[in-house]
Write a protein that holds these residues in place. Structure first.
Motif, PDB file in Angstrom:
ATOM      1  N   PHE A 124      21.117  34.709  13.536  1.00  0.00           N
ATOM      2  CA  PHE A 124      22.551  34.471  13.668  1.00  0.00           C
ATOM      3  C   PHE A 124      23.216  34.311  12.308  1.00  0.00           C
ATOM      4  CE2 PHE A 124      20.690  33.041  17.637  1.00  0.00           C
ATOM      5  CZ  PHE A 124      21.588  33.490  18.602  1.00  0.00           C
ATOM      6  N   VAL A 125      24.378  34.952  12.156  1.00  0.00           N
ATOM      7  CA  VAL A 125      25.222  34.771  10.972  1.00  0.00           C
ATOM      8  C   VAL A 125      26.616  34.414  11.479  1.00  0.00           C
ATOM      9  CG1 VAL A 125      26.181  35.808   8.893  1.00  0.00           C
ATOM     10  CG2 VAL A 125      23.892  36.469   9.670  1.00  0.00           C
ATOM     11  N   PHE A 126      27.080  33.205  11.141  1.00  0.00           N
ATOM     12  CA  PHE A 126      28.334  32.701  11.681  1.00  0.00           C
ATOM     13  C   PHE A 126      29.454  32.750  10.646  1.00  0.00           C
ATOM     14  CE2 PHE A 126      24.945  30.519  14.032  1.00  0.00           C
ATOM     15  CZ  PHE A 126      25.310  30.793  15.341  1.00  0.00           C
ATOM     16  N   GLN A 127      30.679  32.750  11.141  1.00  0.00           N
ATOM     17  CA  GLN A 127      31.851  32.768  10.263  1.00  0.00           C
ATOM     18  C   GLN A 127      31.885  31.551   9.347  1.00  0.00           C
ATOM     19  OE1 GLN A 127      35.547  33.159  12.387  1.00  0.00           O
ATOM     20  NE2 GLN A 127      36.812  32.702  10.620  1.00  0.00           N
ATOM     21  N   ALA A 149      23.176  32.352   4.519  1.00  0.00           N
ATOM     22  CA  ALA A 149      23.122  32.463   5.977  1.00  0.00           C
ATOM     23  C   ALA A 149      22.450  33.774   6.396  1.00  0.00           C
ATOM     24  CB  ALA A 149      24.523  32.375   6.564  1.00  0.00           C
ATOM     25  N   ILE A 150      22.692  34.843   5.655  1.00  0.00           N
ATOM     26  CA  ILE A 150      22.049  36.125   5.967  1.00  0.00           C
ATOM     27  C   ILE A 150      20.549  36.038   5.707  1.00  0.00           C
ATOM     28  CG2 ILE A 150      21.887  38.548   5.284  1.00  0.00           C
ATOM     29  CD1 ILE A 150      24.926  38.434   4.720  1.00  0.00           C
ATOM     30  N   ALA A 151      20.171  35.438   4.582  1.00  0.00           N
ATOM     31  CA  ALA A 151      18.747  35.260   4.292  1.00  0.00           C
ATOM     32  C   ALA A 151      18.079  34.420   5.376  1.00  0.00           C
ATOM     33  CB  ALA A 151      18.571  34.613   2.915  1.00  0.00           C
ATOM     34  N   ARG A 152      18.756  33.372   5.799  1.00  0.00           N
ATOM     35  CA  ARG A 152      18.221  32.513   6.878  1.00  0.00           C
ATOM     36  C   ARG A 152      18.030  33.312   8.164  1.00  0.00           C
ATOM     37  NH1 ARG A 152      22.203  27.891   8.705  1.00  0.00           N
ATOM     38  NH2 ARG A 152      23.323  29.791   9.319  1.00  0.00           N
ATOM     39  N   ALA A 153      18.991  34.191   8.460  1.00  0.00           N
ATOM     40  CA  ALA A 153      18.913  34.997   9.685  1.00  0.00           C
ATOM     41  C   ALA A 153      17.713  35.934   9.683  1.00  0.00           C
ATOM     42  CB  ALA A 153      20.203  35.792   9.866  1.00  0.00           C
ATOM     43  N   LEU A 154      17.213  36.260   8.497  1.00  0.00           N
ATOM     44  CA  LEU A 154      16.127  37.234   8.375  1.00  0.00           C
ATOM     45  C   LEU A 154      14.732  36.610   8.315  1.00  0.00           C
ATOM     46  CD1 LEU A 154      17.780  39.557   5.704  1.00  0.00           C
ATOM     47  CD2 LEU A 154      17.423  40.101   8.118  1.00  0.00           C
ATOM     48  N   ILE A 155      14.659  35.290   8.201  1.00  0.00           N
ATOM     49  CA  ILE A 155      13.394  34.646   7.871  1.00  0.00           C
ATOM     50  C   ILE A 155      12.317  34.857   8.949  1.00  0.00           C
ATOM     51  CG2 ILE A 155      14.043  32.402   8.858  1.00  0.00           C
ATOM     52  CD1 ILE A 155      12.011  32.902   5.619  1.00  0.00           C
TER      53      ILE A 155
END
Length: 237
Positions: A103-106, A167-173
């Motif tokens: 997830f990537v949030f605003q 947040a994008i890096a977190r979404a990919l982990i």
């Protein structure tokens, strides 16, 4: 097989990453049931970049919750990687969602007291995969989004654009099957927003599957396909 080859292999799968079948969602308000989504059919295949657009009140947020398996429909089916999520218990669904959707949030939704690396590692705490060096993987992802020098910074010490990169890096982990981005540039200036969309474009070129909720028609240029939502119905006109 390297990462890009693995993604390309997945992109040839005939199983949709997410599939909504005759999906309906309403909320009980007072003595009334208020319909939000009406008979939605949507398939997102591996490797696709799909943008979902619609005016305020069209049902975009509710549709995002359905795609992200954050809420259950009143009727119809939600299938994630071919699995009917309605057959899963809440803990089973939480585990599947944690592994298969990034997830990537605003509003970034970073934990203020955690560093960049700790925020990126966060989704692995409940879904740790054996044999994976999480710290090294997090460091690689932070470097990939251009924040190598900010690994030990906290969110309050970084700009909005830098926080969204985290947040994008977190979404990919967890190597998810789907990246779900909700207005990912909504709180950013146009230049920073372009930089964030370049990251999404690069991920898409490497075979990542992305669904983006947006009200900005300029962002749809990055997508393979645009789905227009109006009054809770997919508008095919």
């Amino acid at each position: 097989m390297d990462g890009k080859a693995a993604y390309n292999e997945n992109s040839r799968s005939n199983t949709p990453v997410i599939e909504l079948v005759n999906l309906c969602k309403s909320y009980h308000v007072g003595d009334m049931d208020v319909p939000i989504l009406k008979s939605i059919d949507l398939r997102v295949m591996p490797g696709e970049f799909v943008a979902i657009m619609g005016p305020s009140g069209s049902g975009k947020s509710t549709l995002m919750n359905m795609i992200g398996c954050l809420d259950r429909p009143n009727c119809g089916q939600v299938l994630l990687m071919g699995k009917d999520v309605d057959t899963l218990s809440d803990p089973e669904l939480a585990k599947l969602r944690g592994l298969e959707i990034g997830f990537v949030f605003q509003n970034f939704n970073l934990v203020p007291r955690l560093t960049t690396l700790q925020n990126v590692e966060l989704p692995t705490y409940a879904n740790k995969k054996p044999g994976v060096d999480i710290r090294q993987k997090a460091m690689n992802l932070v470097e990939m989004v251009g924040l190598k020098e900010r690994m030990n910074y906290k969110p309050s010490e970084m700009s909005g654009g830098q926080q969204q990169r985290i947040a994008i890096a977190r979404a990919l982990i967890n190597d998810p099957s789907l990246i779900l981005a909700d207005e990912p540039t909504g709180n950013l200036d146009s230049k920073t927003g372009d930089e964030i969309m370049k990251i999404f474009s690069d991920l898409h070129e490497k075979g990542r599957t992305i669904v983006m909720i947006t009200h900005d028609p300029d962002l749809t240029e990055f997508a393979d396909r645009v789905v227009h939502l109006k009054d809770g119905i997919i508008d095919n006109n």
